[in-house]
Design an enzyme around this catalytic site. Structure first.
Site, PDB file in Angstrom:
ATOM      1  N   TRP A 102       0.899  -1.345  -0.047  1.00  0.00           N
ATOM      2  CA  TRP A 102      -0.155  -0.002   0.046  1.00  0.00           C
ATOM      3  C   TRP A 102       0.970   1.185  -0.133  1.00  0.00           C
ATOM      4  O   TRP A 102       0.427   2.172  -0.725  1.00  0.00           O
ATOM      5  CB  TRP A 102      -1.089   0.080   1.234  1.00  0.00           C
ATOM      6  CG  TRP A 102      -1.988  -1.117   0.713  1.00  0.00           C
ATOM      7  CD1 TRP A 102      -2.115  -2.235   1.386  1.00  0.00           C
ATOM      8  CD2 TRP A 102      -3.115  -0.879  -0.354  1.00  0.00           C
ATOM      9  NE1 TRP A 102      -3.423  -2.908   0.704  1.00  0.00           N
ATOM     10  CE2 TRP A 102      -3.786  -2.226  -0.145  1.00  0.00           C
ATOM     11  CE3 TRP A 102      -3.507  -0.050  -1.126  1.00  0.00           C
ATOM     12  CZ2 TRP A 102      -4.906  -2.344  -1.295  1.00  0.00           C
ATOM     13  CZ3 TRP A 102      -4.564  -0.304  -2.182  1.00  0.00           C
ATOM     14  CH2 TRP A 102      -5.127  -1.704  -2.042  1.00  0.00           C
ATOM     15  N   ASP A 172      -1.950   6.789   6.272  1.00  0.00           N
ATOM     16  CA  ASP A 172      -2.919   5.965   5.917  1.00  0.00           C
ATOM     17  C   ASP A 172      -3.395   4.895   6.778  1.00  0.00           C
ATOM     18  O   ASP A 172      -2.658   3.880   6.842  1.00  0.00           O
ATOM     19  CB  ASP A 172      -2.314   5.281   4.442  1.00  0.00           C
ATOM     20  CG  ASP A 172      -3.284   4.383   3.805  1.00  0.00           C
ATOM     21  OD1 ASP A 172      -4.494   4.155   4.515  1.00  0.00           O
ATOM     22  OD2 ASP A 172      -2.933   3.452   2.766  1.00  0.00           O
ATOM     23  N   LYS A 196     -13.108  -1.372   6.229  1.00  0.00           N
ATOM     24  CA  LYS A 196     -12.474  -2.246   7.108  1.00  0.00           C
ATOM     25  C   LYS A 196     -12.980  -2.288   8.512  1.00  0.00           C
ATOM     26  O   LYS A 196     -13.533  -3.104   8.921  1.00  0.00           O
ATOM     27  CB  LYS A 196     -10.801  -2.248   6.902  1.00  0.00           C
ATOM     28  CG  LYS A 196     -10.579  -2.336   5.403  1.00  0.00           C
ATOM     29  CD  LYS A 196      -8.989  -1.996   5.388  1.00  0.00           C
ATOM     30  CE  LYS A 196      -8.796  -1.687   3.913  1.00  0.00           C
ATOM     31  NZ  LYS A 196      -8.973  -3.074   2.945  1.00  0.00           N
TER      32      LYS A 196
HETATM   33  N1  PMP Z   1      -4.394   1.788   1.941  1.00  0.00           N
HETATM   34  C1  PMP Z   1      -4.664   0.549   2.654  1.00  0.00           C
HETATM   35  C2  PMP Z   1      -3.728   0.481   3.726  1.00  0.00           C
HETATM   36  C3  PMP Z   1      -5.561  -0.347   2.302  1.00  0.00           C
HETATM   37  O1  PMP Z   1      -5.699  -1.398   2.755  1.00  0.00           O
HETATM   38  C4  PMP Z   1      -6.404  -0.083   1.088  1.00  0.00           C
HETATM   39  C5  PMP Z   1      -7.421  -1.078   0.601  1.00  0.00           C
HETATM   40  N2  PMP Z   1      -7.237  -2.381   0.914  1.00  0.00           N
HETATM   41  C6  PMP Z   1      -5.887   0.906   0.455  1.00  0.00           C
HETATM   42  C7  PMP Z   1      -5.176   1.942   0.988  1.00  0.00           C
HETATM   43  C8  PMP Z   1      -7.184   1.328  -0.984  1.00  0.00           C
HETATM   44  O2  PMP Z   1      -8.142   1.805  -0.485  1.00  0.00           O
HETATM   45  P1  PMP Z   1      -9.486   1.908  -1.431  1.00  0.00           P
HETATM   46  O3  PMP Z   1      -9.751   0.710  -2.051  1.00  0.00           O
HETATM   47  O4  PMP Z   1     -10.605   2.341  -0.361  1.00  0.00           O
HETATM   48  O5  PMP Z   1      -8.984   2.882  -2.228  1.00  0.00           O
END
Ligand code: PMP
Length: 361
Positions: A102, A172, A196
């Site tokens: 991520w 994040d 989540k």
């Molecule tokens: N950052 C993290 C730490 C994540 O776990 C996720 C999704 N699994 C995201 C960003 C991306 O999120 P989104 O699908 O809401 O764009």
């Protein structure tokens, strides 16, 4: 009705009480004669729902008054772009801590807007650990430092907030927000996709220090300007009303659980149990992650014999334990233990793992 134990990394399990309340209120919210889905976002009912959700979130996280709370769309992924567009403020560089999949995506997006300094990388450990802060090479001219407190895929988590002095810290928190108390004043900006630990997908929460916004890079569309959302209480256009309402139900549920200190105690206990269960298997199951930065929320583990992966998943599913398959980039298993995963679910998983080992080990 049979609810399974859902270990999905997201969209993820929601508290049963929250779902039940949503069902109760689904077609007639508090005598309004309509569902929250059908309400004008500018009507007094929804404005009340929205304000209560924000107030409860502020209370849970003890958010200081000089921070704005925004209820946005576009997922955490859009924040990968909005952060540099809003926080560079005339600077040309930003520090990123590279700890897994991520943060990698956040870095790739930031590179479209500025020069990215990878101040630390977990690459040498194949992202099974986090370099100690003493080894970080922070740039004093960076506009901000960005990190991912919990890597949802890799399962590494920071158990302390990095020290960045005067340089604004951006986090994040998609997969760890509300899992424990945090000191919001340590951060310039926190963002999280809701799917989540908070609500259904479609909502992204941003908590940002007010003095940092309103200085976007040239050409920034107004929808990507935090100030536009802050000045309109996140209603510059139609917000995701139902997800916002569901978030409010979750915040109220968290307060009833005793708040984030109580959640942290349960979350730590759940994670400790599962790691202990893995360790007690004598190598049949393994956690690849450095014990110092093992996630409480997303716990990857492997089976010593990968030929047993498929039978493990099949039998787990038959036992009502679902969504345990690890991310394709990592393999093996991953159990996500968000706030809404009951402790009984973790106990059931551990018991299943022991029985499976007895049979196949
Ligand atoms: N950052 C993290 C730490 C994540 O776990 C996720 C999704 N699994 C995201 C960003 C991306 O999120 P989104 O699908 O809401 O764009």
């Amino acid at each position: 009705m049979a609810r399974v134990y859902n270990f999905s990394p997201g969209p993820a399990v929601l508290p049963l009480e929250v779902l039940q309340q949503a069902r109760e209120e689904l077609i007639d919210w508090h005598g309004s004669g309509m569902s929250v889905m059908e309400m004008s976002h500018r009507g007094k009912e929804f404005v009340g729902i929205a304000a209560k959700a924000e107030a409860d979130l502020r209370e849970l996280l003890a958010i200081p008054a000089d921070y704005k709370v925004l209820f946005l769309q576009g997922g955490a992924t859009l924040q990968f772009a909005m952060v540099p567009m809003n926080l560079l403020r005339g600077k040309t560089k930003a520090d990123y801590i590279y700890t897994g999949e991520w943060s990698k995506k956040a870095i790739a997006e930031a590179k479209r807007f500025c020069s990215v300094n990878i101040a630390a990388s977990g690459e040498a450990s194949k992202f099974t650990g986090i370099p100690p802060q003493t080894a970080w090479k922070l740039d004093p001219d960076a506009a901000y430092v960005h990190y991912t407190p919990n890597e949802t895929i890799g399962g590494v988590e920071f158990h302390a907030v990095p020290e960045t002095g005067e340089i604004p810290l951006v986090a994040d928190m998609s997969s760890t927000i509300l899992s424990r108390p945090i000191d919001v004043s340590r951060f310039a900006l926190i963002y999280a996709g809701a799917q989540k630990n908070i609500a259904p997908a479609g909502l992204t929460i941003v908590i940002v220090r007010e003095d940092l916004i309103g200085q976007t890079i040239e050409g920034t569309p107004q929808m990507l300007d935090y100030k536009v959302h802050a000045d309109s209480d996140s209603m510059s256009n139609t917000p995701p009303v139902y997800a916002w309402y569901m978030a409010g139900l979750t915040f109220a549920w968290l307060k009833r659980q005793g708040g984030l200190k109580a959640m942290a105690a349960v979350n730590k206990r759940k994670a400790d149990k599962l790691y202990a269960g893995i360790a007690a298997s004598g190598g049949f199951y393994r956690s690849p992650i450095d014990p110092a930065c093992r996630s409480w929320m997303n716990i990857p583990f492997t089976l010593a014999d990968p030929k047993l992966d498929e039978p493990f998943l099949k039998e787990a599913e038959a036992a009502g334990l679902v969504q345990l398959k690890g991310h394709r980039s990592v393999g093996g298993m991953r159990a996500s233990l968000y706030n809404a995963m009951p402790e009984a679910g973790v106990d059931a998983l551990i018991q299943f793992m022991q029985q499976f080992q007895k049979k196949k080990g």
